[in-house]
Enzyme design. Sequence first.
Site, PDB file in Angstrom:
ATOM      1  N   ARG A   1       0.792  -1.234   0.000  1.00  4.68           N
ATOM      2  CA  ARG A   1       0.000   0.000   0.000  1.00  4.68           C
ATOM      3  C   ARG A   1       0.822   1.281   0.000  1.00  4.68           C
ATOM      4  O   ARG A   1       1.876   1.344   0.629  1.00  4.68           O
ATOM      5  CB  ARG A   1      -0.932   0.011   1.220  1.00  4.68           C
TER       6      ARG A   1
ATOM      7  N   HIS B   1      -0.882  -2.576  -4.561  1.00  2.00           N
ATOM      8  CA  HIS B   1      -0.305  -3.465  -5.577  1.00  2.00           C
ATOM      9  C   HIS B   1      -0.292  -2.868  -6.989  1.00  2.00           C
ATOM     10  O   HIS B   1      -0.661  -3.528  -7.965  1.00  2.00           O
ATOM     11  CB  HIS B   1      -1.055  -4.804  -5.585  1.00  2.00           C
TER      12      HIS B   1
ATOM     13  N   HIS C   1       3.250 -12.673  -5.616  1.00  2.00           N
ATOM     14  CA  HIS C   1       2.118 -12.844  -4.699  1.00  2.00           C
ATOM     15  C   HIS C   1       1.569 -14.271  -4.730  1.00  2.00           C
ATOM     16  O   HIS C   1       0.347 -14.471  -4.751  1.00  2.00           O
ATOM     17  CB  HIS C   1       1.027 -11.824  -5.047  1.00  2.00           C
TER      18      HIS C   1
ATOM     19  N   ASP D   1      -1.175 -10.020   8.477  1.00  2.00           N
ATOM     20  CA  ASP D   1      -1.030  -9.243   7.252  1.00  2.00           C
ATOM     21  C   ASP D   1      -0.072  -8.114   7.595  1.00  2.00           C
ATOM     22  O   ASP D   1      -0.473  -6.989   7.834  1.00  2.00           O
ATOM     23  CB  ASP D   1      -2.402  -8.705   6.794  1.00  2.00           C
TER      24      ASP D   1
ATOM     25  N   GLU E   1       5.843 -12.360   0.794  1.00  2.00           N
ATOM     26  CA  GLU E   1       6.185 -11.466  -0.313  1.00  2.00           C
ATOM     27  C   GLU E   1       7.443 -10.678   0.046  1.00  2.00           C
ATOM     28  O   GLU E   1       7.402  -9.829   0.938  1.00  2.00           O
ATOM     29  CB  GLU E   1       5.024 -10.504  -0.569  1.00  2.00           C
TER      30      GLU E   1
HETATM   31  C1  GLA Z   1      -1.334  -8.296   0.260  1.00  2.00           C
HETATM   32  C2  GLA Z   1      -1.820  -7.392   1.317  1.00  2.00           C
HETATM   33  C3  GLA Z   1      -3.147  -7.822   1.834  1.00  2.00           C
HETATM   34  C4  GLA Z   1      -4.127  -8.049   0.711  1.00  2.00           C
HETATM   35  C5  GLA Z   1      -3.538  -9.005  -0.294  1.00  2.00           C
HETATM   36  C6  GLA Z   1      -4.406  -9.159  -1.516  1.00  2.00           C
HETATM   37  O1  GLA Z   1      -0.706  -9.393   0.709  1.00  2.00           O
HETATM   38  O2  GLA Z   1      -0.898  -7.249   2.374  1.00  2.00           O
HETATM   39  O3  GLA Z   1      -3.650  -6.848   2.712  1.00  2.00           O
HETATM   40  O4  GLA Z   1      -4.447  -6.840   0.119  1.00  2.00           O
HETATM   41  O5  GLA Z   1      -2.316  -8.551  -0.727  1.00  2.00           O
HETATM   42  O6  GLA Z   1      -5.686  -9.533  -1.230  1.00  2.00           O
END
Ligand code: GLA
Length: 375
Positions: free
Chosen positions: A105, A130, A201, A273, A339
Amino acid sequence: MKTAIFQFILVIFLFSCTSKPVPPTINPQAFDKVIDGKQVKLYTLKNQKGMEITVTNWGGRIVSWLVPDKNGVREDVVFGYDSINGYLNAKENYFGASIGRYGNRIAKGEFSIGDIHYKLAQNNGVNSLHGGVNGFSKKMWDVVQKSAGELSLKLVSPDMDEGYPGELSVSMVYRLTNDNELVIQYDAKCDKPTIINLTNHSYFNLHGAGNGTILDHQLTINADFFTPIDSTLIPTGELTPVGNTPFDFRTPTPIGSRINSEDQQIRFGLGYDINYVLNKKTDQNVSLAASVFEPESGRLLEVFTDQPGIQFYTGNFLDGKYPGKKGKTYGYRTGLCLETQHFPNSPNQPKFPTVQLDPDQVYAHTCIYKFSVKK
Ligand code: GLA
């Protein structure tokens, strides 16, 4: 004599056919389609150890990944669809995708370089995620070279593509080695100062994609700190020690053991996350960032990188609504992403390592996913 040799070969052949069931591979024709005037295709990489990966040039995506378990039985361990239409019709979860120009983000889709202010698409609430609406995960990559174990792809992203400055030329190589490593090598150059943060991803489930939970997978992350987030998943700018938090994976720990903790950071992410600050001796070297072990199959995945961070995501936005390969579904928290990356929202966080790429510089990023088995 000839008959005896023939019979012997036949027996060996039949034995090798029956002892290790081989799941049918994906039909490459299901990927034949023209998008943006270019031919979509499915490419297969193989090594001498029974590993097989398919990749499509649409979004530079990893579609399938057959990995042997401790008995040599291969399973497809990544999420994806059987056809290009599967990807086009489903909710975007970035399965296997190459992400750019900026992975994760950017707050409010805004940043500045010097005195120039740039505005990106806000495709995730108020934030940009992304690479925006039509990021690299949805673009047609050109195939530069293909051999049994290697695929080189190229993408030229024009000036102001999705709001990002400069014409950016990206090269990405997928190389499958006989040590069961997939080496992903990114290189990029731009003709104007810009920002960049590429990543992959893929969603992994070491039981096999669509075969149940990841909460029993034992995870290790080589990080003493993580970057805490606000309620829109933007880092606050602080680095928080992992000690005494559900984010401490410095020793192998089942993913499910603390995923429902009463913790604000877990609540914001709906699970894991979060970006980790990798422990590193120097900025340049590729080193072990994380590993995942699934005891039933014995599959072990190790992730190596030269990047400063890694996003650990437990598929908290998955809903299992769109049938994946062989009709299997990918539900809530049934896949994990690791990632390799720069930290989210770095362009707006002067304290984070810089993501600026100037015309006299080359962006380089190596990510290695290595599989083995532990009995
Ligand atoms: C990343 C982000 C998550 C989400 C996924 C896609 O990994 O960190 O918050 O947005 O991508 O769904």
